[in-house]
Each structure stands twice: as structure tokens, then as C-alpha cells.
Design an enzyme around this catalytic site. Structure first.
Site, PDB file in Angstrom:
ATOM      1  CB  SER A  91      -0.902   0.013   1.246  1.00  0.00           C
ATOM      2  OG  SER A  91      -0.126  -0.013   2.431  1.00  0.00           O
ATOM      3  CG  HIS A 148      -3.489  -1.340  -2.590  1.00  0.00           C
ATOM      4  ND1 HIS A 148      -3.952  -0.082  -2.300  1.00  0.00           N
ATOM      5  CD2 HIS A 148      -3.265  -1.935  -1.385  1.00  0.00           C
ATOM      6  CE1 HIS A 148      -4.005   0.081  -0.998  1.00  0.00           C
ATOM      7  NE2 HIS A 148      -3.595  -1.040  -0.423  1.00  0.00           N
ATOM      8  CD  GLU A 176      -5.522   2.241  -4.984  1.00  0.00           C
ATOM      9  OE1 GLU A 176      -5.920   3.409  -4.894  1.00  0.00           O
ATOM     10  OE2 GLU A 176      -4.598   1.772  -4.290  1.00  0.00           O
ATOM     11  CG  ASN A 204      -3.508   3.898   1.318  1.00  0.00           C
ATOM     12  OD1 ASN A 204      -4.548   4.036   1.936  1.00  0.00           O
ATOM     13  ND2 ASN A 204      -2.870   2.744   1.260  1.00  0.00           N
TER      14      ASN A 204
END
Length: 314
Positions: A149, A170, A182, A220
Site C-alpha cells: 500500500s 492493491h 488498484e 492512500n
């Protein structure tokens, strides 16, 4: 005439080979490295969607715990998915578990896999060493992917000789419930590999989004600075953490406030991410470390998993 025929055959064969090489890889066999929450969740959704899956970790004890967690998760899924059809639910669990095996020897199981997904500790050196080792034993066609991440996919890919067959996948926690994946494409990731990863994400029932290899990818990159700014707001005494959480839930419609989310994610995880980004871009104010966050981590107040973070938990 014979020469012309041979030349035509060679040309046709060459063209066929090029076409085959350009085809996307249909992933059937998956190896998941890491039996924690993320790895087990990825293994579960892959097995539930008909893939043959091997879940790998360092000990049988860890893998037994992972398998038990998957079984419990499948039971929760079937209660919703097959509420009126308990027999179909039981069959679904049985089929899923048949698709799943475990191993403590990653090298031994990657020789016949199409896709390796790494979901181990968030440490660059450890991940690089793993990929470097597996690269020697996995077939040429095998795609490598990391569930990281916060780390750069490019740096992980550079530990192998298959940079064109390396990307990011991800997933989000809890994997069986969260719909997003992702898919990260580095400058070296081939279009064939990228499309194969997108197709795999769809095959396991997720909605893939694409992103370049930028720190934090999409979610993130936006979420971590938001949480850090909430901490700074609290550090300055501009508002209480309780009021900040209520404001973001009622004013922005978020299911959790930033401090609740920090405690859920783990303060050590959040600190690790922001420290890593700060080292990459020390002059970026979005990535500035927080004295309060550092203090709580130093005191081992890491959030829900330790019983105390920004809030206390029974």
C-alpha cells in the site's frame, strides 16, 4: 517455389508466435504469499471465483489460523449470499475450500503458477529478497504482483528479471467485502501484463481502477494526508478529536472519522507510510511527520489491536 513455401511457413509461424505473445494471460493458478488478513482475504476471493490457489506462509500454525479465518469468512458470506438456500451455501463453501491448499515452501509451489501475489510485511528489503528468490523458480509466463500500500512497485520489480511481468494489485481490507482493487502499472509493465491483472481483478468480483506507480496510488495518496491533517488540527488545539470525527461523519458522509480510522488501520502502519513518503519527498508538507503520532507509537498505543490509540477500547 519450395523456397517461397518455406519462407511463407516461417513467416506464418513467426506471425502466429507474435500473436500468441501479445495475448493476455488467463490466470488460472494463483500463489498468494502471506497468510495474514490481506493474504487470506485475497486467497479466499480467488478460490471462491474458481481459481486454484496456494496460500503460503512460514509455518503450518499460521496457515491453520488463516484457513480457519477463511472458513469463518465464507460462512458469513453465505449467510448473506445464500440466505434462503443453505444447501447452495454449503456447496459454495466446499467448492471454495477445494480450490485452496497451503504450503510453507514458496519455491516449491511457484513452478506451476500463473500469478504470484505478495502480501507480506511492509518492508522493502524483505519483499525484494522474496521476489528475487521466486524469480529464479517461477515460469517465464508467471506474473508477479505486490499488494503493498505504500512501497514503490518499480523498486520491487527491479529485484527481478521480469519487470515487464510485474505490477501492483492493491486490495482493501476486508478483502471479501471491499470491491476496489488498484491495478498499478510501472513504466516497465507490459500492456499484456496490465490487462491480465485487470481481467483477474474482474474475475474475482472486484472493480479495478488503474494508477501509475505514485506514492500511495490513489486511495492512500488522498486518505493518509487527510488523516494526518486531522491529527495536526488536533495537535494545534483547533478542535477535539471527537468533534473532528463527528464533523467528517455527519458533514462529509464518511462512515468513520479520521481518528477512528487511524485506530482501525493501526497507528504504526500509518506512521510507517508517512515516514516512507517523507523520506521520498522531505519538502512536501502533506508528508510531514506528526509528533503526537510518533509519541503514541513509541508508547505502543497502536489503536484497536492494542486496546488503545487515539481512543481506548475494552
Amino acid at each position: 517455389m519450395a523456397f517461397a513455401t518455406r519462407r511463407f511457413v516461417r513467416t506464418a509461424a513467426s506471425s502466429a508466435a507474435a500473436t500468441a505473445a501479445a495475448k493476455k494471460l488467463v490466470v488460472k493458478h494463483v500463489t498468494v504469499i502471506g497468510g495474514g488478513l490481506m493474504g487470506a482475504g485475497i486467497a479466499q476471493v480467488a478460490a471462491a471465483s474458481g481459481h486454484t490457489v496456494v496460500l503460503v506462509d512460514q509455518s503450518d500454525e499460521i496457515l491453520k489460523k488463516s484457513t480457519k479465518g477463511i472458513e469463518e469468512s465464507l460462512k458469513r458470506v453465505t449467510k448473506k449470499k445464500f440466505a434462503d438456500k443453505p444447501e447452495a451455501g454449503a456447496e459454495f463453501i466446499e467448492k471454495t475450500l477445494k480450490n485452496l491448499t497451503t504450503s510453507t515452501d514458496a519455491v516449491a509451489v511457484v513452478h506451476s503458477t500463473d500469478l504470484v501475489i505478495e502480501a507480506i510485511v511492509e518492508n522493502q528489503e524483505i519483499k525484494n529478497e522474496l521476489f528475487k528468490r521466486l524469480d529464479k523458480f517461477a515460469p517465464e509466463h508467471t506474473i508477479f504482483a505486490s499488494n503493498t500500500s505504500s512501497l514503490q512497485i518499480t523498486q520491487l520489480a527491479n529485484s527481478t528479471t521480469r519487470q515487464d511481468r510485474f505490477g501492483g494489485l492493491h486490495f482493501f481490507n476486508p478483502v471479501p467485502m471491499m470491491k476496489l482493487v488498484e491495478v498499478i502499472k510501472t513504466p516497465m509493465t507490459s500492456q499484456k501484463t496490465f490487462e491480465s491483472l485487470v481481467d483477474f481483478s474482474k474475475a474475482v468480483g472486484k472493480s479495478p481502477v488503474s494508477c501509475k506507480d505514485t506514492p500511495g496510488f490513489i486511495v492512500n495518496r488522498l486518505l493518509v494526508p487527510y488523516m494526518m491533517e486531522a491529527v495536526r488540527l488536533f495537535e494545534r488545539g483547533d478542535a477535539s478529536k471527537e468533534d473532528i470525527d463527528v464533523a467528517m461523519k455527519l458533514g462529509a458522509g464518511y462512515p468513520m472519522g479520521p481518528f477512528e480510522l487511524l485506530d482501525y488501520v493501526g497507528l504504526d502502519t500509518s506512521k510507517y507510510i508517512i515516514d516512507g513518503w517523507h523520506s521520498l519527498e522531505p519538502n512536501n508538507p502533506l508528508f510531514a511527520p506528526s509528533p503526537l503520532l510518533n509519541k503514541l507509537v513509541e508508547e505502543k498505543k497502536l489503536g484497536k489491536k492494542t486496546g488503545e490509540g487515539f481512543y481506548k477500547y475494552k
